[in-house]
Design an enzyme around this catalytic site. Structure first.
Site, PDB file in Angstrom:
ATOM      1  N   ARG A 152      39.414  91.727 -45.299  1.00 41.13           N
ATOM      2  CA  ARG A 152      40.466  92.501 -45.961  1.00 41.13           C
ATOM      3  C   ARG A 152      41.404  93.233 -44.992  1.00 41.13           C
ATOM      4  O   ARG A 152      42.614  93.239 -45.170  1.00 41.13           O
ATOM      5  CB  ARG A 152      39.793  93.557 -46.814  1.00 41.13           C
ATOM      6  CG  ARG A 152      40.060  93.336 -48.270  1.00 41.13           C
ATOM      7  CD  ARG A 152      39.626  94.531 -49.055  1.00 41.13           C
ATOM      8  NE  ARG A 152      38.867  94.059 -50.190  1.00 41.13           N
ATOM      9  CZ  ARG A 152      37.770  94.613 -50.641  1.00 41.13           C
ATOM     10  NH1 ARG A 152      37.270  95.670 -50.057  1.00 41.13           N
ATOM     11  NH2 ARG A 152      37.169  94.121 -51.695  1.00 41.13           N
ATOM     12  N   LYS A 201       8.823  97.530 -45.258  1.00 42.00           N
ATOM     13  CA  LYS A 201       9.620  98.248 -44.267  1.00 42.00           C
ATOM     14  C   LYS A 201       8.872  99.519 -43.886  1.00 42.00           C
ATOM     15  O   LYS A 201       8.061 100.031 -44.654  1.00 42.00           O
ATOM     16  CB  LYS A 201      10.992  98.581 -44.850  1.00 42.00           C
ATOM     17  CG  LYS A 201      11.837  97.318 -45.092  1.00 42.00           C
ATOM     18  CD  LYS A 201      13.302  97.571 -44.937  1.00 42.00           C
ATOM     19  CE  LYS A 201      14.143  96.340 -45.220  1.00 42.00           C
ATOM     20  NZ  LYS A 201      14.334  95.463 -44.044  1.00 42.00           N
ATOM     21  N   ASP A 204      18.894  80.186 -44.360  1.00 43.75           N
ATOM     22  CA  ASP A 204      17.760  81.113 -44.308  1.00 43.75           C
ATOM     23  C   ASP A 204      17.437  81.260 -42.828  1.00 43.75           C
ATOM     24  O   ASP A 204      16.928  80.325 -42.209  1.00 43.75           O
ATOM     25  CB  ASP A 204      16.569  80.517 -45.064  1.00 43.75           C
ATOM     26  CG  ASP A 204      15.392  81.466 -45.099  1.00 43.75           C
ATOM     27  OD1 ASP A 204      15.180  82.208 -44.113  1.00 43.75           O
ATOM     28  OD2 ASP A 204      14.670  81.465 -46.108  1.00 43.75           O
ATOM     29  N   HIS A 205      17.753  82.416 -42.266  1.00 43.51           N
ATOM     30  CA  HIS A 205      17.669  82.490 -40.803  1.00 43.51           C
ATOM     31  C   HIS A 205      16.242  82.367 -40.282  1.00 43.51           C
ATOM     32  O   HIS A 205      16.034  82.080 -39.111  1.00 43.51           O
ATOM     33  CB  HIS A 205      18.384  83.734 -40.263  1.00 43.51           C
ATOM     34  CG  HIS A 205      17.586  84.992 -40.352  1.00 43.51           C
ATOM     35  ND1 HIS A 205      17.440  85.700 -41.511  1.00 43.51           N
ATOM     36  CD2 HIS A 205      16.892  85.680 -39.405  1.00 43.51           C
ATOM     37  CE1 HIS A 205      16.689  86.763 -41.274  1.00 43.51           C
ATOM     38  NE2 HIS A 205      16.347  86.782 -40.011  1.00 43.51           N
ATOM     39  N   ASP A 229      14.606  90.488 -51.102  1.00 43.71           N
ATOM     40  CA  ASP A 229      15.180  90.504 -49.752  1.00 43.71           C
ATOM     41  C   ASP A 229      14.397  89.632 -48.770  1.00 43.71           C
ATOM     42  O   ASP A 229      14.985  88.991 -47.898  1.00 43.71           O
ATOM     43  CB  ASP A 229      15.215  91.959 -49.252  1.00 43.71           C
ATOM     44  CG  ASP A 229      15.939  92.110 -47.926  1.00 43.71           C
ATOM     45  OD1 ASP A 229      17.069  91.592 -47.825  1.00 43.71           O
ATOM     46  OD2 ASP A 229      15.390  92.738 -47.004  1.00 43.71           O
ATOM     47  N   LYS A 243      14.203  80.105 -36.653  1.00 45.99           N
ATOM     48  CA  LYS A 243      13.328  80.667 -35.613  1.00 45.99           C
ATOM     49  C   LYS A 243      12.486  79.553 -34.989  1.00 45.99           C
ATOM     50  O   LYS A 243      11.938  78.711 -35.693  1.00 45.99           O
ATOM     51  CB  LYS A 243      12.411  81.754 -36.206  1.00 45.99           C
ATOM     52  CG  LYS A 243      13.173  83.022 -36.617  1.00 45.99           C
ATOM     53  CD  LYS A 243      12.223  84.069 -37.151  1.00 45.99           C
ATOM     54  CE  LYS A 243      12.956  85.194 -37.839  1.00 45.99           C
ATOM     55  NZ  LYS A 243      13.597  86.140 -36.937  1.00 45.99           N
ATOM     56  N   HIS A 257      12.566  84.075 -47.306  1.00 48.23           N
ATOM     57  CA  HIS A 257      11.915  83.819 -46.012  1.00 48.23           C
ATOM     58  C   HIS A 257      10.420  83.505 -46.168  1.00 48.23           C
ATOM     59  O   HIS A 257       9.902  82.563 -45.596  1.00 48.23           O
ATOM     60  CB  HIS A 257      12.039  85.023 -45.076  1.00 48.23           C
ATOM     61  CG  HIS A 257      13.444  85.517 -44.902  1.00 48.23           C
ATOM     62  ND1 HIS A 257      14.518  84.682 -44.785  1.00 48.23           N
ATOM     63  CD2 HIS A 257      13.954  86.769 -44.812  1.00 48.23           C
ATOM     64  CE1 HIS A 257      15.622  85.399 -44.622  1.00 48.23           C
ATOM     65  NE2 HIS A 257      15.307  86.667 -44.639  1.00 48.23           N
TER      66      HIS A 257
HETATM   67  C1  BG6 Z   1      16.984  89.846 -43.565  1.00 43.96           C
HETATM   68  C2  BG6 Z   1      16.738  90.995 -44.510  1.00 43.96           C
HETATM   69  O1  BG6 Z   1      17.139  88.650 -44.280  1.00 43.96           O
HETATM   70  O2  BG6 Z   1      15.880  89.726 -42.688  1.00 43.96           O
HETATM   71  C3  BG6 Z   1      16.494  92.277 -43.750  1.00 43.96           C
HETATM   72  O3  BG6 Z   1      17.865  91.146 -45.363  1.00 43.96           O
HETATM   73  C4  BG6 Z   1      15.385  92.093 -42.739  1.00 43.96           C
HETATM   74  O4  BG6 Z   1      16.166  93.335 -44.643  1.00 43.96           O
HETATM   75  C5  BG6 Z   1      15.664  90.868 -41.890  1.00 43.96           C
HETATM   76  O5  BG6 Z   1      15.299  93.251 -41.934  1.00 43.96           O
HETATM   77  C6  BG6 Z   1      14.494  90.562 -40.970  1.00 43.96           C
HETATM   78  O6  BG6 Z   1      14.851  89.555 -40.086  1.00 43.96           O
HETATM   79  P1  BG6 Z   1      14.106  89.367 -38.698  1.00 43.96           P
HETATM   80  O7  BG6 Z   1      14.698  88.122 -38.125  1.00 43.96           O
HETATM   81  O8  BG6 Z   1      14.379  90.600 -37.906  1.00 43.96           O
HETATM   82  O9  BG6 Z   1      12.647  89.250 -39.045  1.00 43.96           O
END
Ligand code: BG6
Length: 508
Positions: free
Chosen positions: A57, A355, A192-193, A250, A197, A255
């Site tokens: 934006r 968390k 999905d990150h 989340d 890994k 994950h």
């Molecule tokens: C994200 C979540 O997808 O993954 C976060 O939204 C979380 O809340 C994070 O902290 C954790 O990722 P990683 O790679 O640090 O384990």
């Protein structure tokens, strides 16, 4: 479209292309995406013909955008920022302001893409990355389609969609429907990150490239599986988002269900994208959705109150910025899932994530059955501990097998010993953000590590009945764990009822 072998090391630079990042002025871009692109550049995996356009934006010139990224990369790069490597990336950065809901934004973007294609020789290939709040996902893909920007007439057009993909089964289906109207499924890369890994990718290699484990990877030999994702961070500046999410949406629905799928899936017939994704989908579908009474018995939720972490006092969740002082959002969850197929019937999968736990650690514990006869009974208390295989995903990247051995000496005394392999043994320190592999895969058209629509659907089918019960019965005991502790006592009871305890490598 060609499919690629997920196990083969990528070697060639990716296809020439322009990467358009919606949300280009945001956190994900500065913390992860630009550092990941820089790492790919350093690894020789970016094409020479590359440009990156940030869309957001705020009003900004190309040059101002570059200046911002120069500052950010200095802060967030995971390897030294060196010329001319970084200079090449920097000079290929562009910026376009505009509202995501305004068709004019897309018209102007089309013009800019045309100019860039000519100047950088990127051809017609464009990767759109939706790094925006989820409320914009449907809007952006619809607008892209209406503006003709996802037609693949001259070159490929692909769209990476960030998480969360929907917030329950209905909204995910609605979003999948909207995406399907704008794009072909093969153009959609739901990211999905965790799947980027290194150690997560290694789960498949470990299982399917070693003949040793597969014969015992089933209900006859495995007692149960534990998957833990523990974080020390709280919600930081993301209170607004987190209030709409909670740990189940989340972390667990995406994950952790993916980790479970990799551990429990059947061997695919090949490592081609659809063969792998079929098996992952099947295993998630084999988890029967919980009935309300199961939710009450097999799940636990928690929320952190104030406490001490790393020697410092930290506030409770309800005192975090943009969080309601009476919030009933869960920051911790534990559950027991059953995979109802021939391989896993009767083997519980215990998942937990939270968390503000005492340490940051992701690990998968495969706990084997006891030997049929305890011949060494009485030798030492330690001997009743079963064999475990522990996959350390982060921060340690290693695999460990816990076994029994006789202590040297005249009497029989058993002790647990570890056989282990650490990624450090490769002699390389990983400079990755986790996004490198996924960005690269998208640029070469490999969808293997991305979620397919039916996998997302299957994951929501497991999560939604739990969310429904949690939504209708407000928690009365929140906050129920202090920051810096291992979660609510009820989580210990959940696994304790089956005669086991949570395994924490850091306490072993
Ligand atoms: C994200 C979540 O997808 O993954 C976060 O939204 C979380 O809340 C994070 O902290 C954790 O990722 P990683 O790679 O640090 O384990």
């Amino acid at each position: 479209m060609a499919q690629h072998n997920v196990l083969a090391a990528p070697a060639r630079p990716a296809d020439p292309c322009t990467i358009v990042i919606f949300g280009g002025a945001g956190d994900l871009t500065r913390r992860k995406l630009l550092p990941a692109l820089y790492n790919l550049k350093a690894a020789g995996l970016l094409p020479k013909e590359l440009a990156v356009v940030g869309v957001a934006r705020a009003k900004m010139s190309h040059e101002q955008f570059r200046d911002v990224q120069v500052k950010d990369i200095a802060q967030f790069a995971t390897r030294p920022v060196e010329e001319p490597l970084w200079g090449d990336v920097r000079d290929a950065l562009y910026y376009q302001d505009g509202e995501f809901a305004d068709s004019e934004t897309y018209r102007r973007l089309g013009v800019l893409l045309g100019e860039i294609a000519g100047k950088h020789g990127t051809g017609g290939n464009v990767l759109f990355y939706l790094a925006t709040p989820p409320a914009f996902f449907a809007e952006i893909v619809t607008q892209l389609a209406a503006a003709g920007l996802v037609q693949q007439a001259r070159g490929w057009r692909r769209v990476i969609i960030e998480k969360p993909f929907g917030r329950d089964l209905d909204s995910a289906r609605l979003l999948n429907g909207q995406v399907a109207q704008a794009l072909d499924e093969r153009q959609v890369y739901r990211i999905d990150h965790y799947l980027g890994k290194e150690t997560v990718q290694n789960i498949m290699v470990f299982r399917f490239a070693n003949g040793l484990f597969e014969p015992i990877w089933n209900r006859r030999y495995i007692d149960h599986v534990q998957i833990k994702v523990a974080e020390t961070v709280g919600v930081e500046e993301r209170g607004g988002y987190y209030e709409t999410a909670g740990v189940l949406r989340d972390m667990i629905q995406n994950h952790m269900f993916q980790l479970l799928a990799l551990v429990a899936m059947e061997p695919p017939t090949s490592f081609e994208a659809d063969a792998v994704r079929d098996e992952k989908s099947k295993v998630l579908k084999a988890i029967r959705p919980m009935r309300p009474e199961d939710v009450l018995q097999r799940t636990v939720r928690g929320q952190y109150g104030e406490g001490i972490l790393g020697g410092h006092k930290v506030p409770g969740y309800r005192a975090e910025a943009k969080v309601s002082p009476t919030s009933s959002i869960e920051t911790y969850a534990a559950m027991k899932l059953q995979v109802e197929n021939w391989r896993w019937a009767g083997v519980p999968f215990y998942l937990r994530s939270g968390k503000r736990l005492p340490s940051r650690r992701t690990e998968i514990v495969i706990q084997f059955r006891q030997p049929p006869l305890l011949l060494f009974e009485g030798a030492a208390i330690d001997e009743i501990e079963p064999n475990r295989l522990v996959m350390h995903i982060q921060p340690d990247e290693s695999i460990e097998i816990q076994m029994k051995a006789k202590r040297p000496g005249p009497i029989v005394q058993l002790q647990t010993v570890k056989l282990d392999f650490s990624y450090k043994d490769f002699g390389e320190t990983s400079a990755a953000t986790g996004y490198e592999r996924l960005l690269y895969d998208c640029m070469i058209g490999d969808v293997t590590l991305f979620h397919r629509a039916d996998t997302v659907d299957a994951a929501w089918q497991i999560a939604t009945p739990i969310l429904d019960v949690w939504g209708s019965i407000k928690p009365r005991d929140f906050p129920n764990y202090a920051a810096g502790t291992w979660g609510p006592a009820s989580a210990d009871e959940l696994i304790g009822r089956d005669g086991w305890h949570w395994w924490n490598s850091e306490l072993a």
